[in-house]
Design an enzyme around this catalytic site. Structure first.
Site, PDB file in Angstrom:
ATOM      1  N   LYS A  11     -13.580  29.062  15.501  1.00 41.73           N
ATOM      2  CA  LYS A  11     -12.870  29.994  14.608  1.00 41.73           C
ATOM      3  C   LYS A  11     -13.656  30.194  13.321  1.00 41.73           C
ATOM      4  O   LYS A  11     -14.473  29.340  12.922  1.00 41.73           O
ATOM      5  CB  LYS A  11     -11.452  29.499  14.281  1.00 41.73           C
ATOM      6  N   ASP A 137      -5.477  22.014  12.764  1.00 44.76           N
ATOM      7  CA  ASP A 137      -6.033  23.252  13.338  1.00 44.76           C
ATOM      8  C   ASP A 137      -5.846  23.353  14.853  1.00 44.76           C
ATOM      9  O   ASP A 137      -6.138  24.403  15.440  1.00 44.76           O
ATOM     10  CB  ASP A 137      -7.550  23.322  13.064  1.00 44.76           C
TER      11      ASP A 137
HETATM   12  P1  ATP Z   1     -12.636  22.205  10.465  1.00 46.36           P
HETATM   13  O1  ATP Z   1     -13.103  23.621  10.547  1.00 46.36           O
HETATM   14  O2  ATP Z   1     -11.308  21.973  11.205  1.00 46.36           O
HETATM   15  O3  ATP Z   1     -12.682  21.613   9.096  1.00 46.36           O
HETATM   16  P2  ATP Z   1     -15.095  21.041  11.091  1.00 46.36           P
HETATM   17  O4  ATP Z   1     -15.919  22.135  11.659  1.00 46.36           O
HETATM   18  O5  ATP Z   1     -15.247  20.786   9.642  1.00 46.36           O
HETATM   19  O6  ATP Z   1     -13.592  21.341  11.397  1.00 46.36           O
HETATM   20  P3  ATP Z   1     -15.683  19.275  13.301  1.00 46.36           P
HETATM   21  O7  ATP Z   1     -16.862  19.988  13.856  1.00 46.36           O
HETATM   22  O8  ATP Z   1     -14.419  19.356  14.072  1.00 46.36           O
HETATM   23  O9  ATP Z   1     -15.388  19.691  11.785  1.00 46.36           O
HETATM   24  O10 ATP Z   1     -16.141  17.754  13.093  1.00 46.36           O
HETATM   25  C1  ATP Z   1     -15.717  16.913  12.063  1.00 46.36           C
HETATM   26  C2  ATP Z   1     -15.964  15.449  12.460  1.00 46.36           C
HETATM   27  O11 ATP Z   1     -15.104  15.129  13.544  1.00 46.36           O
HETATM   28  C3  ATP Z   1     -17.369  15.182  12.937  1.00 46.36           C
HETATM   29  O12 ATP Z   1     -18.086  14.545  11.933  1.00 46.36           O
HETATM   30  C4  ATP Z   1     -17.224  14.305  14.181  1.00 46.36           C
HETATM   31  O13 ATP Z   1     -17.706  12.994  14.018  1.00 46.36           O
HETATM   32  C5  ATP Z   1     -15.735  14.236  14.458  1.00 46.36           C
HETATM   33  N1  ATP Z   1     -15.413  14.699  15.842  1.00 46.36           N
HETATM   34  C6  ATP Z   1     -14.536  14.141  16.665  1.00 46.36           C
HETATM   35  N2  ATP Z   1     -14.453  14.809  17.822  1.00 46.36           N
HETATM   36  C7  ATP Z   1     -15.321  15.833  17.740  1.00 46.36           C
HETATM   37  C8  ATP Z   1     -15.694  16.867  18.629  1.00 46.36           C
HETATM   38  N3  ATP Z   1     -15.160  16.974  19.865  1.00 46.36           N
HETATM   39  N4  ATP Z   1     -16.589  17.770  18.199  1.00 46.36           N
HETATM   40  C9  ATP Z   1     -17.115  17.674  16.953  1.00 46.36           C
HETATM   41  N5  ATP Z   1     -16.811  16.701  16.080  1.00 46.36           N
HETATM   42  C10 ATP Z   1     -15.927  15.779  16.452  1.00 46.36           C
END
Ligand code: ATP
Length: 302
Positions: A11, A137
C-alpha cells in the site's frame, strides 16, 4: 487443496494525517490508503506434522514468531484447533520497514490462504476482525483498494477507486524508525501542516489527478524529511521528470510519484536509476478491487 499461491500487495498513503494522541500513546490517524500492484509472493503448503514453518529470500528477516506470517498462521490454526501445519514460503519484493505495510500484507495473505486451505469459511469481515490482533494495518490489507483509515488505522471506510495512473515507487538505501518518527512528531505536533483529507476524497471521487496531487499530503514528512533530506531530493527528481505529484508513503522513507502516462513514468524511472539515490525502484499501477478477480491465466489464487 494442498497449497496456494498468493500476491501480498503493498500500500501507499495518498494522504496521512495525525489528528491526536491517545492517552495510551497511540496516534489517531486519518489516512487515505491505496493498494498498488507491487507484491510479495506467498506460497502456503499444508503439512501433516502440526508445525508452522517458513522460508524467505531475505536472510535478515525473522522466520520465527516475530514474522507476521507465522503470527497470522498461528492465530487461525490455534483458534480452529487444527492439528495439521503449514509451510509458508515468502518471496519479498516490497521494501522492508519502508511505509508500505509489507509485513501486514503478508499477514493478510496468510489469513486468506489458511482460511482457504482449511476451508474455515471466514468472511472478509471475519478476517479483518482477526487481523487487527496482528497489526493495525492488517484489516486494510485484507480489504484492499482505496479506503479511508481512521482510529489507529483499523476503522475503515471504502473510498471511490483512485484514478488509474502509473505509480513510480522509490526506496532510498536508508532505514527509518517508525517509532522515532512518531516521537519526533509528538514534539512538534502543534506546528505541523495537516493535509485536507476530505478535499482529497472529493478529488478522488471526481477522478481529478491534478486535484489529488495538489491536495495530497503526509504530516510525517515534516519530521522525516529533516532527518533524511534524500526523501525531498527524490520527490524533487520525480517532479522535475514529469510526475504530477510525489510524496512520502507512511513514515517513509519510500517515495511515490503519480504520472499522467506510461511514457513519462518510464523516462522518470530511467532518469532516477542513473542517480545513486535509490536502492529499490518499481514502476507499477493502482490496484482496484473492481478489476479483481484477475484473468484465469493468472497463476495466483489471490
Ligand atoms: P508500515 O507501512 O505498516 O509501517 P513497514 O513498511 O514500515 O510497515 P514492514 O516492512 O512491515 O514495515 O517491516 C517492519 C519490521 O517488521 C521489519 O523490520 C521486520 O523485521 C518485521 N517483520 C515481521 N514480519 C515481516 C514480514 N513478513 N515482512 C517484512 N517485515 C517483517
Amino acid at each position: 487443496m494442498d497449497s496456494i499461491n498468493l500476491k501480498a500487495l503493498a500500500k501507499i498513503n495518498i494522504g496521512l494525517d495525525v489528528t491526536g494522541i491517545r492517552p495510551d500513546g497511540y496516534h489517531e490517524v486519518r489516512m487515505i490508503m491505496q493498494t498498488v500492484n507491487l507484491f510479495d509472493k506467498v506460497k502456503i503448503t499444508r503439512t501433516s506434522d502440526g508445525s508452522i514453518t517458513m522460508s524467505t529470500n531475505l536472510r535478515f528477516l525473522p522466520v520465527n514468531d516475530d514474522n507476521l506470517c507465522i503470527k497470522a498462521a498461528k492465530l487461525l490454526l490455534d483458534e480452529f484447533n487444527i492439528k495439521e501445519g503449514v509451510h509458508i514460503d515468502l518471496e519479498k519484493h516490497i521494501p522492508v520497514a519502508a511505509g508500505m505495510a509489507g509485513g501486514s500484507t503478508d499477514a493478510a495473505a496468510v489469513l486468506f490462504g489458511v482460511n482457504k486451505i482449511f476451508n474455515l469459511k471466514l468472511s472478509k469481515k471475519d478476517m479483518m476482525e482477526r487481523g487487527v490482533k496482528i497489526g493495525a494495518d492488517v484489516p486494510y490489507c485484507v480489504m484492499r483498494g482505496t479506503a479511508l483509515a481512521e482510529g489507529i488505522g483499523e476503522v475503515l471506510s471504502p473510498v471511490s477507486p483512485m484514478v488509474k495512473c502509473p505509480v513510480l515507487i522509490a526506496k532510498p538505501g536508508i532505514s527509518v524508525s517508525t517509532k522515532q518518527v512518531y516521537n519526533a512528531l509528538d514534539d512538534c505536533f502543534e506546528n505541523v501542516k495537516h493535509p485536507d483529507i476530505d478535499g482529497l476524497i472529493e478529488s478522488i471521487k471526481a477522478q481529478d489527478l491534478k486535484g489529488i496531487c495538489s491536495k495530497m499530503g503526509n504530516v510525517l514528512e515534516d519530521v522525516t524529511i529533516p532527518l533524511h533530506p534524500i526523501i525531498a531530493d527524490i520527490k524533487d527528481h520525480m517532479l522535475e521528470n514529469g510526475a504530477v505529484g510525489a510524496m512520502m508513503s507512511g513514515s517513509g522513507p519510500t517515495v511515490f510519484g503519480f504520472f499522467e502516462d506510461n511514457k513519462t513514468a518510464k523516462a522518470a524511472k530511467e532518469a532516477l536509476t542513473k542517480t545513486n539515490m535509490v536502492k529499490q525502484l518499481y514502476l507499477t499501477t493502482m490496484f482496484n478491487n473492481k478489476d479483481y478477480p484477475q484473468k484465469r491465466s493468472d497463476k495466483y489464487d489471490r
